[in-house]
Scaffold this motif. Structure first.
Motif, mmCIF file in Angstrom:
data_model
loop_
_atom_site.group_PDB
_atom_site.id
_atom_site.type_symbol
_atom_site.label_atom_id
_atom_site.label_comp_id
_atom_site.label_asym_id
_atom_site.label_seq_id
_atom_site.Cartn_x
_atom_site.Cartn_y
_atom_site.Cartn_z
ATOM 1 N N UNK A 11 0.839 -1.209 0.000
ATOM 2 C CA UNK A 11 0.000 0.000 0.000
ATOM 3 C C UNK A 11 0.874 1.259 0.000
ATOM 4 N N UNK A 12 1.870 1.309 0.887
ATOM 5 C CA UNK A 12 2.768 2.468 0.952
ATOM 6 C C UNK A 12 3.552 2.635 -0.344
ATOM 7 N N UNK A 16 3.704 5.779 -2.872
ATOM 8 C CA UNK A 16 4.986 6.393 -3.237
ATOM 9 C C UNK A 16 5.236 6.360 -4.744
ATOM 10 N N UNK A 17 4.583 5.447 -5.441
ATOM 11 C CA UNK A 17 4.754 5.312 -6.896
ATOM 12 C C UNK A 17 3.694 6.120 -7.634
ATOM 13 N N UNK A 18 3.416 7.303 -7.145
ATOM 14 C CA UNK A 18 2.451 8.169 -7.822
ATOM 15 C C UNK A 18 1.023 7.733 -7.624
ATOM 16 N N UNK A 19 0.739 7.167 -6.460
ATOM 17 C CA UNK A 19 -0.605 6.686 -6.126
ATOM 18 C C UNK A 19 -1.102 5.663 -7.141
ATOM 19 N N UNK A 59 10.596 -1.680 -8.417
ATOM 20 C CA UNK A 59 12.030 -1.448 -8.508
ATOM 21 C C UNK A 59 12.711 -1.551 -7.155
ATOM 22 N N UNK A 60 12.196 -2.428 -6.312
ATOM 23 C CA UNK A 60 12.716 -2.588 -4.948
ATOM 24 C C UNK A 60 13.138 -4.034 -4.709
#
Length: 73
Positions: A11-12, A16-19, A59-60
């Protein structure tokens, strides 16, 4: 024996990825929106392959998206 659970930060990371919407993420990784809903709510644990796809979509590293640890009391 202590019970362990898989938790996630999806969710976070979506925020962080532009909603990014659940539908957007689902389309990127090839599942339904309902699957993403269930994973976010910790009602369903993804396969290892799907977990890697989700991490890659953000990308994590896998460890920044999912954690495995003792169930909270």
């Amino acid at each position: 024996m202590e019970k362990h659970v898989i938790s996630n930060n999806i969710r976070r990371l979506r925020f962080d990825a532009g909603e990014m919407t659940q539908k957007d993420l689902a389309e990127k990784v090839g599942v339904t929106r309902q699957t993403i809903v269930a994973i976010e709510a910790a009602k369903y644990s993804p396969t290892l392959e799907l977990a890697f796809k989700i991490a890659r979509a953000f990308g994590r590293p896998l460890e920044e998206v999912f954690t495995y640890g003792p169930e909270p009391d």
